[in-house]
Design an enzyme around this catalytic site. Structure first.
Site, PDB file in Angstrom:
ATOM      1  CG  HIS A  80      40.061  29.218  62.398  1.00 25.27           C
ATOM      2  ND1 HIS A  80      41.410  29.449  62.417  1.00 25.27           N
ATOM      3  CD2 HIS A  80      39.586  29.891  61.328  1.00 25.27           C
ATOM      4  CE1 HIS A  80      41.730  30.229  61.422  1.00 25.27           C
ATOM      5  NE2 HIS A  80      40.651  30.522  60.727  1.00 25.27           N
ATOM      6  CG  ASP A  86      33.445  18.996  52.078  1.00 20.01           C
ATOM      7  OD1 ASP A  86      33.379  20.054  52.749  1.00 20.01           O
ATOM      8  OD2 ASP A  86      32.532  18.162  52.044  1.00 20.01           O
ATOM      9  CG  HIS A  87      33.805  17.648  56.182  1.00 19.23           C
ATOM     10  ND1 HIS A  87      32.984  18.124  55.193  1.00 19.23           N
ATOM     11  CD2 HIS A  87      33.090  17.730  57.315  1.00 19.23           C
ATOM     12  CE1 HIS A  87      31.821  18.459  55.712  1.00 19.23           C
ATOM     13  NE2 HIS A  87      31.853  18.237  56.999  1.00 19.23           N
ATOM     14  CB  CYS A 106      43.520  33.353  60.556  1.00 18.33           C
ATOM     15  SG  CYS A 106      41.876  33.377  59.798  1.00 18.33           S
ATOM     16  CG  HIS A 121      37.239  30.079  57.172  1.00 24.93           C
ATOM     17  ND1 HIS A 121      36.748  31.286  57.641  1.00 24.93           N
ATOM     18  CD2 HIS A 121      38.543  30.048  57.539  1.00 24.93           C
ATOM     19  CE1 HIS A 121      37.715  31.946  58.249  1.00 24.93           C
ATOM     20  NE2 HIS A 121      38.827  31.220  58.203  1.00 24.93           N
ATOM     21  CG  HIS A 177      42.731  28.283  57.365  1.00 21.79           C
ATOM     22  ND1 HIS A 177      42.931  29.239  56.393  1.00 21.79           N
ATOM     23  CD2 HIS A 177      42.027  28.905  58.341  1.00 21.79           C
ATOM     24  CE1 HIS A 177      42.389  30.372  56.762  1.00 21.79           C
ATOM     25  NE2 HIS A 177      41.824  30.202  57.927  1.00 21.79           N
ATOM     26  CD  GLU A 237      39.485  32.856  54.813  1.00 28.48           C
ATOM     27  OE1 GLU A 237      40.381  32.055  54.469  1.00 28.48           O
ATOM     28  OE2 GLU A 237      39.726  33.961  55.338  1.00 28.48           O
TER      29      GLU A 237
HETATM   30 NI    NI Z   1      40.709  31.665  58.954  1.00 35.90          NI
END
Ligand code: NI
Length: 135
Positions: free
Chosen positions: A40, A80-81, A34, A42, A15, A125
């Protein structure tokens, strides 16, 4: 007699937190790392907790196989992914903060549960940062 049953699940997603209408300086000040323009990732962990009466016939609050399948279809297959900003329609115009993600997850799972069941979602997160929403 209300009992809570819980299932843990996991998804990896990328995100970026930013607002188009803010300057780079302000985005960096508010969102820090972020706001990385190249996104990047998580390792998100979630706990879905369902509260209800024990069914007298089955002895279940709900069938955990059903809860597992709802989480797979609604959350894992959808997130996911994925790049949350680019791939997930709910975040086209909504900043994918942990707070906003947990509300989306709650709404998607709640819509698939029998209406007499209560739901609480906790979303990690990072191992140390987590949010909780129960409607
Ligand atoms: Ni983040």
């Amino acid at each position: 007699m209300k009992v809570t049953v819980s299932r843990r699940a996991h998804f990896n997603a990328a995100h970026r937190l930013y607002r188009k209408d803010w300057s780079e300086t302000k985005n960096n000040a508010v969102f820090g790392k972020c706001n990385n323009p190249n996104y990047h990732g998580h390792n998100y962990e979630l706990i879905a907790s369902v509260t209800g009466n024990i069914d007298q016939e089955t002895g279940y609050v709900m069938d955990m196989k059903v809860l597992k399948q709802i989480i797979k279809t609604e959350i894992e297959d959808a997130f996911d992914h994925k790049n949350l900003n680019l791939d997930v329609p709910e975040f086209k115009t909504l900043n994918p903060t942990a707070e906003n993600i947990v509300v989306i997850i709650y709404n998607k799972i709640k819509a698939k549960l029998e209406s007499h069941l209560d739901l609480e979602i906790t979303l990690y997160e990072t191992p140390r940062n987590f949010v909780t929403y129960s409607g």
